[in-house]
Design a protein around this motif. Structure first.
Motif, PDB file in Angstrom:
ATOM      1  N   LEU A  58       0.823  -1.202   0.000  1.00  0.00           N
ATOM      2  CA  LEU A  58       0.000   0.000   0.000  1.00  0.00           C
ATOM      3  C   LEU A  58       0.864   1.262   0.000  1.00  0.00           C
ATOM      4  CD1 LEU A  58      -2.901   1.104   0.182  1.00  0.00           C
ATOM      5  CD2 LEU A  58      -2.684   1.029   2.664  1.00  0.00           C
ATOM      6  N   LEU A  59       1.906   1.232   0.830  1.00  0.00           N
ATOM      7  CA  LEU A  59       2.794   2.387   0.901  1.00  0.00           C
ATOM      8  C   LEU A  59       3.537   2.608  -0.418  1.00  0.00           C
ATOM      9  CD1 LEU A  59       4.324   1.999   4.483  1.00  0.00           C
ATOM     10  CD2 LEU A  59       2.714   3.739   3.714  1.00  0.00           C
ATOM     11  N   LEU A  60       4.010   1.510  -1.021  1.00  0.00           N
ATOM     12  CA  LEU A  60       4.719   1.637  -2.301  1.00  0.00           C
ATOM     13  C   LEU A  60       3.790   2.153  -3.390  1.00  0.00           C
ATOM     14  CD1 LEU A  60       6.889  -1.624  -2.264  1.00  0.00           C
ATOM     15  CD2 LEU A  60       7.681   0.733  -1.959  1.00  0.00           C
ATOM     16  N   LEU A  61       2.530   1.700  -3.349  1.00  0.00           N
ATOM     17  CA  LEU A  61       1.545   2.203  -4.319  1.00  0.00           C
ATOM     18  C   LEU A  61       1.337   3.694  -4.114  1.00  0.00           C
ATOM     19  CD1 LEU A  61      -0.574   1.709  -6.522  1.00  0.00           C
ATOM     20  CD2 LEU A  61      -2.206   1.140  -4.701  1.00  0.00           C
ATOM     21  N   GLY A  62       1.227   4.088  -2.849  1.00  0.00           N
ATOM     22  CA  GLY A  62       1.061   5.516  -2.554  1.00  0.00           C
ATOM     23  C   GLY A  62       2.249   6.335  -3.027  1.00  0.00           C
ATOM     24  N   ALA A  63       3.465   5.796  -2.823  1.00  0.00           N
ATOM     25  CA  ALA A  63       4.663   6.504  -3.272  1.00  0.00           C
ATOM     26  C   ALA A  63       4.679   6.629  -4.786  1.00  0.00           C
ATOM     27  CB  ALA A  63       5.914   5.761  -2.784  1.00  0.00           C
ATOM     28  N   GLY A  64       4.238   5.570  -5.479  1.00  0.00           N
ATOM     29  CA  GLY A  64       4.189   5.604  -6.934  1.00  0.00           C
ATOM     30  C   GLY A  64       3.210   6.653  -7.446  1.00  0.00           C
ATOM     31  N   ILE A  65       2.045   6.735  -6.819  1.00  0.00           N
ATOM     32  CA  ILE A  65       1.042   7.732  -7.218  1.00  0.00           C
ATOM     33  C   ILE A  65       1.571   9.143  -6.971  1.00  0.00           C
ATOM     34  CG2 ILE A  65      -1.241   8.652  -6.676  1.00  0.00           C
ATOM     35  CD1 ILE A  65      -2.097   5.759  -6.067  1.00  0.00           C
ATOM     36  N   ALA A  66       2.256   9.320  -5.810  1.00  0.00           N
ATOM     37  CA  ALA A  66       2.813  10.629  -5.478  1.00  0.00           C
ATOM     38  C   ALA A  66       3.861  11.056  -6.504  1.00  0.00           C
ATOM     39  CB  ALA A  66       3.430  10.594  -4.080  1.00  0.00           C
ATOM     40  N   LEU A  67       4.705  10.128  -6.932  1.00  0.00           N
ATOM     41  CA  LEU A  67       5.710  10.445  -7.946  1.00  0.00           C
ATOM     42  C   LEU A  67       5.058  10.771  -9.287  1.00  0.00           C
ATOM     43  CD1 LEU A  67       8.480   7.778  -7.176  1.00  0.00           C
ATOM     44  CD2 LEU A  67       8.681  10.269  -6.944  1.00  0.00           C
ATOM     45  N   PHE A  68       3.983  10.028  -9.608  1.00  0.00           N
ATOM     46  CA  PHE A  68       3.259  10.278 -10.854  1.00  0.00           C
ATOM     47  C   PHE A  68       2.672  11.688 -10.865  1.00  0.00           C
ATOM     48  CE2 PHE A  68      -0.720  10.155 -13.331  1.00  0.00           C
ATOM     49  CZ  PHE A  68      -0.204   9.792 -14.562  1.00  0.00           C
ATOM     50  N   LEU A  69       2.221  12.136  -9.684  1.00  0.00           N
ATOM     51  CA  LEU A  69       1.647  13.480  -9.547  1.00  0.00           C
ATOM     52  C   LEU A  69       2.719  14.526  -9.256  1.00  0.00           C
ATOM     53  CD1 LEU A  69      -1.512  12.583  -7.408  1.00  0.00           C
ATOM     54  CD2 LEU A  69      -1.413  13.020  -9.880  1.00  0.00           C
ATOM     55  N   ARG A  70       3.983  14.096  -9.301  1.00  0.00           N
ATOM     56  CA  ARG A  70       5.137  14.959  -9.062  1.00  0.00           C
ATOM     57  C   ARG A  70       5.145  15.563  -7.654  1.00  0.00           C
ATOM     58  NH1 ARG A  70       5.911  18.157 -14.880  1.00  0.00           N
ATOM     59  NH2 ARG A  70       6.090  16.246 -16.155  1.00  0.00           N
ATOM     60  N   GLU A  71       4.579  14.814  -6.716  1.00  0.00           N
ATOM     61  CA  GLU A  71       4.634  15.210  -5.303  1.00  0.00           C
ATOM     62  C   GLU A  71       5.842  14.510  -4.680  1.00  0.00           C
ATOM     63  OE1 GLU A  71       2.786  17.395  -3.871  1.00  0.00           O
ATOM     64  OE2 GLU A  71       1.227  17.678  -5.390  1.00  0.00           O
ATOM     65  N   VAL A  72       7.021  15.067  -4.982  1.00  0.00           N
ATOM     66  CA  VAL A  72       8.264  14.417  -4.587  1.00  0.00           C
ATOM     67  C   VAL A  72       8.408  14.334  -3.064  1.00  0.00           C
ATOM     68  CG1 VAL A  72      10.791  14.480  -4.750  1.00  0.00           C
ATOM     69  CG2 VAL A  72       9.386  15.192  -6.707  1.00  0.00           C
ATOM     70  N   THR A  73       8.029  15.354  -2.368  1.00  0.00           N
ATOM     71  CA  THR A  73       8.153  15.371  -0.896  1.00  0.00           C
ATOM     72  C   THR A  73       7.298  14.276  -0.270  1.00  0.00           C
ATOM     73  OG1 THR A  73       8.543  17.764  -0.917  1.00  0.00           O
ATOM     74  CG2 THR A  73       7.903  16.760   1.187  1.00  0.00           C
ATOM     75  N   ASP A  74       6.037  14.174  -0.726  1.00  0.00           N
ATOM     76  CA  ASP A  74       5.149  13.127  -0.203  1.00  0.00           C
ATOM     77  C   ASP A  74       5.707  11.741  -0.504  1.00  0.00           C
ATOM     78  OD1 ASP A  74       3.464  15.016   0.728  1.00  0.00           O
ATOM     79  OD2 ASP A  74       1.966  14.823  -0.865  1.00  0.00           O
ATOM     80  N   ALA A  75       6.236  11.559  -1.715  1.00  0.00           N
ATOM     81  CA  ALA A  75       6.801  10.264  -2.092  1.00  0.00           C
ATOM     82  C   ALA A  75       7.978   9.911  -1.195  1.00  0.00           C
ATOM     83  CB  ALA A  75       7.239  10.293  -3.554  1.00  0.00           C
ATOM     84  N   ALA A  76       8.836  10.916  -0.918  1.00  0.00           N
ATOM     85  CA  ALA A  76      10.005  10.680  -0.070  1.00  0.00           C
ATOM     86  C   ALA A  76       9.581  10.286   1.345  1.00  0.00           C
ATOM     87  CB  ALA A  76      10.886  11.929  -0.026  1.00  0.00           C
ATOM     88  N   ILE A  77       8.542  10.942   1.863  1.00  0.00           N
ATOM     89  CA  ILE A  77       8.046  10.629   3.215  1.00  0.00           C
ATOM     90  C   ILE A  77       7.498   9.202   3.270  1.00  0.00           C
ATOM     91  CG2 ILE A  77       6.270  11.173   4.935  1.00  0.00           C
ATOM     92  CD1 ILE A  77       6.576  14.130   4.072  1.00  0.00           C
ATOM     93  N   ILE A  78       6.734   8.833   2.238  1.00  0.00           N
ATOM     94  CA  ILE A  78       6.157   7.481   2.192  1.00  0.00           C
ATOM     95  C   ILE A  78       7.253   6.425   2.085  1.00  0.00           C
ATOM     96  CG2 ILE A  78       4.706   5.906   0.854  1.00  0.00           C
ATOM     97  CD1 ILE A  78       3.016   8.361   0.045  1.00  0.00           C
ATOM     98  N   LEU A  79       8.229   6.659   1.220  1.00  0.00           N
ATOM     99  CA  LEU A  79       9.338   5.710   1.079  1.00  0.00           C
ATOM    100  C   LEU A  79      10.158   5.617   2.360  1.00  0.00           C
ATOM    101  CD1 LEU A  79      10.524   6.515  -2.562  1.00  0.00           C
ATOM    102  CD2 LEU A  79       9.321   4.461  -1.766  1.00  0.00           C
TER     103      LEU A  79
END
Length: 231
Positions: A58-79
């Motif tokens: 679930l977390l990896l999926l969330g990180a992938g969606i965040a990167l797709f939306l160019r929300e780099v900060t959110d992706a970094a936090i999730i990872l």
């Protein structure tokens, strides 16, 4: 039980011990006197296993969606959360593996037993229930058993009970249901005779010993679901 009844119950002899034939039969029946023969899991398998979790998916999926939306900060936090989760699980499993290794180091390699009236030194893995085992000062005890003879015997049982002081041992009976730490007429695998001598009739070996039960509990520990994972 009185020591005489224990010897009778285990079909052994105080003066002769077991015969070679009977010892071989019991070894086949009860197995080797070892705690755990399971092959150690390689560290990279343990690490990979940490990713096999719906929570991590679930977390990896969330990180992938965040990167797709160019929300780099959110992706970094999730990872970062994934890394923490994986690292925590990995080190917990490694710690359990190391604990099992330490339990194995408490096993004695050689032991003295009475077979067909003669004392002999054998590989400790060949000890079986009913064997008459000799304990000497400074020796680590190879199996659980009931004392049938003591001479000022004191045993360090700290690996099992956590008690810092050695326990004085006697042949006399104790009450039924007495806790391990107070079973003064028993000796247990992994403990050390710090003074005196004794003879014991082996009651349990390998995984059935008190030390073996600790190893079994460690193996059976399952990771629970945290409140965060439930949410």
């Amino acid at each position: 039980m009185p020591e005489t009844e224990v010897i009778k119950h285990l079909a052994s002899s105080k003066g002769k011990g077991l015969s070679y034939e009977e010892a071989a039969k019991r070894l086949e029946r009860y197995g080797k006197n070892v705690i755990d023969e399971k092959v150690q899991t390689p560290w990279h398998f343990i690490l990979a296993r940490q990713f096999l979790s719906p929570f991590v998916y679930l977390l990896l999926l969330g990180a992938g969606i965040a990167l797709f939306l160019r929300e780099v900060t959110d992706a970094a936090i999730i990872l970062g959360a994934v890394a923490i989760t994986v690292a925590f699980g990995f080190f917990q499993e490694i710690k359990a593996e190391r604990t099992l290794e330490q339990l194995q180091t408490l096993a004695l390699k050689r032991a003295r037993v009475l077979r067909e009236g003669e004392y002999q030194e054998i590989d400790a893995s060949g000890i079986v229930p009913g064997d008459i085992m000799v304990i000497g000062e400074g020796e680590r005890i190879a199996a659980d058993g009931r004392l049938i003879e003591t001479r000022s015997l004191m045993v360090d049982e700290s690996p099992l009970t956590g008690e810092s002081l050695p326990q004085e041992k006697y042949v006399s009976q104790v009450k039924r249901g007495t806790q391990v730490a107070d079973q003064t007429n028993m000796v247990f695998r992994g403990s050390v005779a710090v003074r005196g001598r004794g003879r014991v009739i082996v009651s349990t070996t390998g995984k059935d010993t008190e030390l073996g039960s600790i190893a079994r509990e460690i193996r059976s520990i399952e990771e629970g679901i945290t409140p965060l994972q439930k949410k």
